[in-house]
Motif scaffolding. Structure first.
Motif, PDB file in Angstrom:
ATOM      1  N   LEU A  15      -7.546  -4.980   5.895  1.00  0.00           N
ATOM      2  CA  LEU A  15      -6.447  -4.864   4.941  1.00  0.00           C
ATOM      3  C   LEU A  15      -5.099  -4.857   5.651  1.00  0.00           C
ATOM      4  O   LEU A  15      -4.174  -5.580   5.274  1.00  0.00           O
ATOM      5  CB  LEU A  15      -6.603  -3.594   4.105  1.00  0.00           C
ATOM      6  CG  LEU A  15      -5.493  -3.311   3.092  1.00  0.00           C
ATOM      7  CD1 LEU A  15      -5.406  -4.419   2.049  1.00  0.00           C
ATOM      8  CD2 LEU A  15      -5.726  -1.960   2.408  1.00  0.00           C
ATOM      9  N   LEU A  19      -2.148  -7.777   5.377  1.00  0.00           N
ATOM     10  CA  LEU A  19      -0.805  -7.429   4.928  1.00  0.00           C
ATOM     11  C   LEU A  19       0.243  -7.770   5.989  1.00  0.00           C
ATOM     12  O   LEU A  19       1.330  -8.258   5.672  1.00  0.00           O
ATOM     13  CB  LEU A  19      -0.727  -5.941   4.575  1.00  0.00           C
ATOM     14  CG  LEU A  19      -1.389  -5.522   3.258  1.00  0.00           C
ATOM     15  CD1 LEU A  19      -1.361  -4.010   3.105  1.00  0.00           C
ATOM     16  CD2 LEU A  19      -0.715  -6.190   2.061  1.00  0.00           C
ATOM     17  N   PHE A  75       4.948  -2.500   0.613  1.00  0.00           N
ATOM     18  CA  PHE A  75       3.712  -2.392   1.392  1.00  0.00           C
ATOM     19  C   PHE A  75       3.667  -1.174   2.302  1.00  0.00           C
ATOM     20  O   PHE A  75       2.594  -0.771   2.743  1.00  0.00           O
ATOM     21  CB  PHE A  75       3.517  -3.632   2.273  1.00  0.00           C
ATOM     22  CG  PHE A  75       3.602  -4.930   1.533  1.00  0.00           C
ATOM     23  CD1 PHE A  75       2.920  -5.123   0.349  1.00  0.00           C
ATOM     24  CD2 PHE A  75       4.371  -5.975   2.022  1.00  0.00           C
ATOM     25  CE1 PHE A  75       2.994  -6.327  -0.338  1.00  0.00           C
ATOM     26  CE2 PHE A  75       4.455  -7.182   1.349  1.00  0.00           C
ATOM     27  CZ  PHE A  75       3.768  -7.356   0.165  1.00  0.00           C
ATOM     28  N   ASN A 124       5.245  -5.186  -6.280  1.00  0.00           N
ATOM     29  CA  ASN A 124       4.267  -6.250  -6.084  1.00  0.00           C
ATOM     30  C   ASN A 124       4.166  -7.147  -7.312  1.00  0.00           C
ATOM     31  O   ASN A 124       3.994  -8.368  -7.197  1.00  0.00           O
ATOM     32  CB  ASN A 124       2.898  -5.652  -5.736  1.00  0.00           C
ATOM     33  CG  ASN A 124       2.774  -5.261  -4.279  1.00  0.00           C
ATOM     34  OD1 ASN A 124       2.346  -6.064  -3.451  1.00  0.00           O
ATOM     35  ND2 ASN A 124       3.156  -4.039  -3.952  1.00  0.00           N
ATOM     36  N   TYR A 189      -3.944  -6.490  -3.068  1.00  0.00           N
ATOM     37  CA  TYR A 189      -3.341  -5.191  -2.759  1.00  0.00           C
ATOM     38  C   TYR A 189      -2.725  -4.570  -4.010  1.00  0.00           C
ATOM     39  O   TYR A 189      -2.831  -3.351  -4.226  1.00  0.00           O
ATOM     40  CB  TYR A 189      -2.288  -5.374  -1.673  1.00  0.00           C
ATOM     41  CG  TYR A 189      -1.522  -4.118  -1.321  1.00  0.00           C
ATOM     42  CD1 TYR A 189      -2.113  -3.102  -0.582  1.00  0.00           C
ATOM     43  CD2 TYR A 189      -0.205  -3.956  -1.732  1.00  0.00           C
ATOM     44  CE1 TYR A 189      -1.415  -1.955  -0.254  1.00  0.00           C
ATOM     45  CE2 TYR A 189       0.509  -2.810  -1.410  1.00  0.00           C
ATOM     46  CZ  TYR A 189      -0.097  -1.817  -0.673  1.00  0.00           C
ATOM     47  OH  TYR A 189       0.608  -0.681  -0.351  1.00  0.00           O
TER      48      TYR A 189
END
Length: 248
Positions: A15, A19, A75, A124, A189
């Motif tokens: 992950l 990202l 993020f 997002n 995400y």
């Protein structure tokens, strides 16, 4: 459709790697343009070319700074008050993110601190909403309610509007083929953050307008969509988004 989809679980290393790839993809173009501009300044004495190079450097540095500040909240662990983020900061980084783009952004939200994961989800969704209008247009962002039970409504209007390919499956955590790459990591995400924030995301398209909405999940113990653990541990947060000079 085929049989039931299986939820994909990424380990922490995969992950974080995906990202990081996404963030690097977003900033590599303006940073490359800065390098090109500096090379022109070093090698060319033509006044017009030097002015062109300086303008390129200025614009590219501004773009890179805006994208990094946006990613820092969307993020990262950035926040203005522990587990909460000021919606004014979210608006600021969103407007900067699209300042020089072909997409216009309008924003209506209360002046308030909202839980961190809910603000991360909103940011997002802003990016996802922009991909719904590939030729540009207008995104109207509206936040209603309070931090405990907010409603997000994002309307993207423009030529060739469409619900982005596979985005609904990615947000649900059931990507086609059972895998996700750097191109699909943002909606994947976003789905993780939505479940952590106990919110459901839905898409509707009517003509040249796509509506993305996020509403509180009805808590149903043991069923998909019930509140999940936070996507990040409680930890001291850093300060509000830095200025361009602080990033320099």
């Amino acid at each position: 459709m085929s049989g039931p989809s299986t939820s994909l679980t990424l380990d922490a290393l995969d992950l974080s790697a995906l990202l990081c790839s996404r963030v690097c993809h977003d900033v590599i173009s303006p940073i490359g343009a800065i390098v090109n501009g500096l090379e022109v300044l070093e090698d060319d004495n033509d006044p017009s070319m030097r002015e062109f190079a300086l303008d390129l450097i200025r614009k590219s540095a501004k773009t890179a700074s805006a994208r990094i500040q946006f990613a820092r909240i969307a993020f990262g662990a950035a926040g203005s008050a522990g587990a909460s983020i000021d919606l004014a900061d979210a608006e600021k980084v969103s407007r900067a993110m699209f300042a020089d783009e072909k997409t216009q952004l309008s924003w209506s939200a209360p002046q308030a601190l909202f839980p961190k994961n809910k603000v991360k989800l909103l940011l997002n969704l802003v990016v996802i909403a922009s991909t719904a209008i590939p030729r540009g247009g207008h995104i109207d962002v509206k936040v209603a309610g309070d931090g405990d039970a907010p409603t997000f409504t994002l309307r993207s209007k423009g030529s060739h509007a469409r619900i982005p390919n596979h985005v609904e499956a990615l947000i649900a955590g059931t990507p086609e083929g059972g895998t996700v790459d750097a191109h699909g990591i943002l909606p994947f995400y976003a789905g993780l953050v939505a479940r952590a924030a106990a919110m459901d995301v839905r898409f509707v398209i009517e003509g040249d307008e796509v509506t993305v909405s996020a509403t509180p999940t009805e808590a149903k113990t043991g069923l998909p969509g019930a509140p999940a653990p936070s996507v990040e541990d409680e930890r001291p947060s850093d300060s509000a988004p830095p200025s361009d000079t602080q990033l320099a």
